[in-house]
Scaffold this active site. Sequence first.
Site, PDB file in Angstrom:
ATOM      1  CD  GLU A 288      -2.523   1.022   2.418  1.00  7.36           C
ATOM      2  OE1 GLU A 288      -3.625   0.294   2.495  1.00  7.36           O
ATOM      3  OE2 GLU A 288      -2.888   1.853   3.636  1.00  7.36           O
TER       4      GLU A 288
ATOM      5  CE1 TYR B  20     -10.853  10.066  -3.862  1.00  8.34           C
ATOM      6  CE2 TYR B  20     -10.194  11.608  -2.188  1.00  8.34           C
ATOM      7  CZ  TYR B  20     -10.713  11.347  -3.302  1.00  8.34           C
ATOM      8  OH  TYR B  20     -11.419  11.963  -4.168  1.00  8.34           O
TER       9      TYR B  20
ATOM     10  NE  ARG C 151     -17.070   6.212   8.804  1.00  5.33           N
ATOM     11  CZ  ARG C 151     -16.990   5.446   9.361  1.00  5.33           C
ATOM     12  NH1 ARG C 151     -18.558   5.576  10.387  1.00  5.33           N
ATOM     13  NH2 ARG C 151     -16.501   5.964  10.268  1.00  5.33           N
TER      14      ARG C 151
ATOM     15  CG  ASP D 226     -11.038   7.117   9.949  1.00  3.41           C
ATOM     16  OD1 ASP D 226     -11.711   6.359  10.498  1.00  3.41           O
ATOM     17  OD2 ASP D 226      -9.771   7.216   9.588  1.00  3.41           O
TER      18      ASP D 226
ATOM     19  CE1 TYR E 164     -11.436  -0.531  10.163  1.00  2.00           C
ATOM     20  CE2 TYR E 164     -12.901  -1.731   9.613  1.00  2.00           C
ATOM     21  CZ  TYR E 164     -11.833  -0.732  10.024  1.00  2.00           C
ATOM     22  OH  TYR E 164     -12.181   0.339   8.368  1.00  2.00           O
TER      23      TYR E 164
HETATM   24  P1  FAD Z   1     -17.856   0.491   7.666  1.00  2.00           P
HETATM   25  O1  FAD Z   1     -17.760  -0.275   6.739  1.00  2.00           O
HETATM   26  O2  FAD Z   1     -18.686   1.764   7.495  1.00  2.00           O
HETATM   27  O3  FAD Z   1     -17.934   0.852   8.782  1.00  2.00           O
HETATM   28  C1  FAD Z   1     -17.688   2.299  10.350  1.00  2.00           C
HETATM   29  C2  FAD Z   1     -18.815   1.834  11.526  1.00  2.00           C
HETATM   30  O4  FAD Z   1     -19.903   1.561  11.001  1.00  2.00           O
HETATM   31  C3  FAD Z   1     -18.211   0.645  11.705  1.00  2.00           C
HETATM   32  O5  FAD Z   1     -18.623   0.280  13.138  1.00  2.00           O
HETATM   33  C4  FAD Z   1     -19.243  -0.862  11.830  1.00  2.00           C
HETATM   34  O6  FAD Z   1     -19.624  -1.495  12.451  1.00  2.00           O
HETATM   35  C5  FAD Z   1     -20.174   0.234  11.454  1.00  2.00           C
HETATM   36  N1  FAD Z   1     -21.459   0.484  10.417  1.00  2.00           N
HETATM   37  C6  FAD Z   1     -21.063  -0.610   9.293  1.00  2.00           C
HETATM   38  N2  FAD Z   1     -22.302  -0.581   8.272  1.00  2.00           N
HETATM   39  C7  FAD Z   1     -23.369   0.545   8.720  1.00  2.00           C
HETATM   40  C8  FAD Z   1     -24.359   0.397   8.774  1.00  2.00           C
HETATM   41  N3  FAD Z   1     -24.930  -0.682   7.284  1.00  2.00           N
HETATM   42  N4  FAD Z   1     -25.286   0.283   9.318  1.00  2.00           N
HETATM   43  C9  FAD Z   1     -24.715   1.195  10.608  1.00  2.00           C
HETATM   44  N5  FAD Z   1     -23.509   0.948  11.085  1.00  2.00           N
HETATM   45  C10 FAD Z   1     -22.452   0.515  10.226  1.00  2.00           C
HETATM   46  N6  FAD Z   1      -9.566   5.902   4.703  1.00  2.00           N
HETATM   47  C11 FAD Z   1      -9.453   7.000   4.295  1.00  2.00           C
HETATM   48  O7  FAD Z   1     -10.270   8.108   4.364  1.00  2.00           O
HETATM   49  N7  FAD Z   1      -8.829   6.898   2.725  1.00  2.00           N
HETATM   50  C12 FAD Z   1      -8.104   5.339   2.801  1.00  2.00           C
HETATM   51  O8  FAD Z   1      -7.346   5.451   1.837  1.00  2.00           O
HETATM   52  C13 FAD Z   1      -8.244   4.444   3.702  1.00  2.00           C
HETATM   53  N8  FAD Z   1      -7.947   3.006   3.055  1.00  2.00           N
HETATM   54  C14 FAD Z   1      -7.908   2.368   4.113  1.00  2.00           C
HETATM   55  C15 FAD Z   1      -7.432   1.003   4.172  1.00  2.00           C
HETATM   56  C16 FAD Z   1      -7.723  -0.306   4.483  1.00  2.00           C
HETATM   57  C17 FAD Z   1      -7.244  -1.668   4.447  1.00  2.00           C
HETATM   58  C18 FAD Z   1      -8.807  -0.075   6.214  1.00  2.00           C
HETATM   59  C19 FAD Z   1      -8.027  -1.264   7.136  1.00  2.00           C
HETATM   60  C20 FAD Z   1      -8.657   1.620   6.357  1.00  2.00           C
HETATM   61  C21 FAD Z   1      -8.931   2.219   5.886  1.00  2.00           C
HETATM   62  N9  FAD Z   1      -9.463   3.532   5.908  1.00  2.00           N
HETATM   63  C22 FAD Z   1      -9.240   4.279   4.499  1.00  2.00           C
HETATM   64  C23 FAD Z   1      -9.985   4.318   7.265  1.00  2.00           C
HETATM   65  C24 FAD Z   1     -11.067   3.693   6.871  1.00  2.00           C
HETATM   66  O9  FAD Z   1     -12.241   4.864   6.134  1.00  2.00           O
HETATM   67  C25 FAD Z   1     -12.113   3.460   8.459  1.00  2.00           C
HETATM   68  O10 FAD Z   1     -11.406   2.561   9.539  1.00  2.00           O
HETATM   69  C26 FAD Z   1     -13.429   4.529   8.625  1.00  2.00           C
HETATM   70  O11 FAD Z   1     -13.031   4.691   9.969  1.00  2.00           O
HETATM   71  C27 FAD Z   1     -13.913   2.827   8.241  1.00  2.00           C
HETATM   72  O12 FAD Z   1     -14.392   2.772   7.306  1.00  2.00           O
HETATM   73  P2  FAD Z   1     -14.935   1.476   6.974  1.00  2.00           P
HETATM   74  O13 FAD Z   1     -15.338   1.472   4.816  1.00  2.00           O
HETATM   75  O14 FAD Z   1     -14.656   0.115   7.284  1.00  2.00           O
HETATM   76  O15 FAD Z   1     -16.706   1.793   7.514  1.00  2.00           O
END
Ligand code: FAD
Length: 285
Positions: free
Chosen positions: A16, A48, A107, A109, A143
């Site tokens: 990455e 991103y 999603r 942060d 996670y």
């Molecule tokens: P989600 O899957 O939406 O989950 C977020 C929270 O909401 C979790 O607690 C989950 O349990 C809960 N949840 C999920 N779906 C629902 C639902 N339908 N209803 C209610 N609650 C729900 N961030 C960036 O900005 N840019 C990047 O390039 C980036 N790369 C990453 C790469 C990796 C491998 C990882 C692990 C993280 C990365 N992140 C990045 C960070 C990521 O954006 C954050 O961890 C963010 O807080 C959660 O993203 P997610 O896609 O897991 O969210």
Amino acid sequence: MKTVDIFKKKTVFSLEIFPPRADMGEKVIYDTLDKLSDISPDFISVTYGRNSGENGCRTVRIAADVKEKYGIESIAHLPCISFSKEQITGILDSLKDNGIENVLALRGDISDDTVPTGDFRHADELISFIRENYDFNIIAACYPETHPESQSAAHDIRFLKNKVDCGADHLITQLFLDNSHFYSFREKIAIAGIDVPIEAGIMPVTNKRQIERMVKLCGVDLPPKFVHILEKYGDNETALRDAGIAYAVNQITDLIAQGVDGIHLYTMNNPYVAHRIYEAVQNLI
Ligand code: FAD
């Protein structure tokens, strides 16, 4: 190539990188890629973030160049919380036009200055949108130590299953420093019926400030043997770097021995560290 197909043939080893700060210019990332490409990873993912440029143009360009100029498969990360459907469509169209086949649908942060548009509240909505409208291979985040905002591990896994049901083909974990968290997570998600490949995200820790920031941001457990390393070498940059590399190599060796689908190395744009790790584990992959 869709990343999900690579897992059918081997234990995946991927890297990455992130777009550099705008004031550093783009040459620096191509110098990094020149050095990383010797490793011949199975793919390189491009994050991103705030240095991705307007509508992610730098992430898109770098991911396209990884594929076109370096001949390495790429993934473009795409966090959705601050974007409207129209903007997301624009970015996805541009990824498609640039020949990118793999998207890490996130999603993003939520910080004090995040302004959610309300069009995509969670990654599952972006995943469904992509699945309905495009032919990308979709990757999602997971996670092992539970997402910090989650009510419980069970809730987090339920939402992860939902992301897979919406169309995620492959998962990449948040970094972890204690493999036992990964093994117990892997068991739980298998019980939940999640059967897509899952790559273990490994971050070689090479400086004390970086790990303190990560622990705060991601809620990662610091195992005692890692704390001892920080205590002993925290003020000696070279020693900490070498200890961080050795620690990551140990983690990876154990993960591969225990049948992990893949290793995703958070390189922090540091080719020296990535090379040292790759050289130590290349015969295991
Ligand atoms: P989600 O899957 O939406 O989950 C977020 C929270 O909401 C979790 O607690 C989950 O349990 C809960 N949840 C999920 N779906 C629902 C639902 N339908 N209803 C209610 N609650 C729900 N961030 C960036 O900005 N840019 C990047 O390039 C980036 N790369 C990453 C790469 C990796 C491998 C990882 C692990 C993280 C990365 N992140 C990045 C960070 C990521 O954006 C954050 O961890 C963010 O807080 C959660 O993203 P997610 O896609 O897991 O969210």
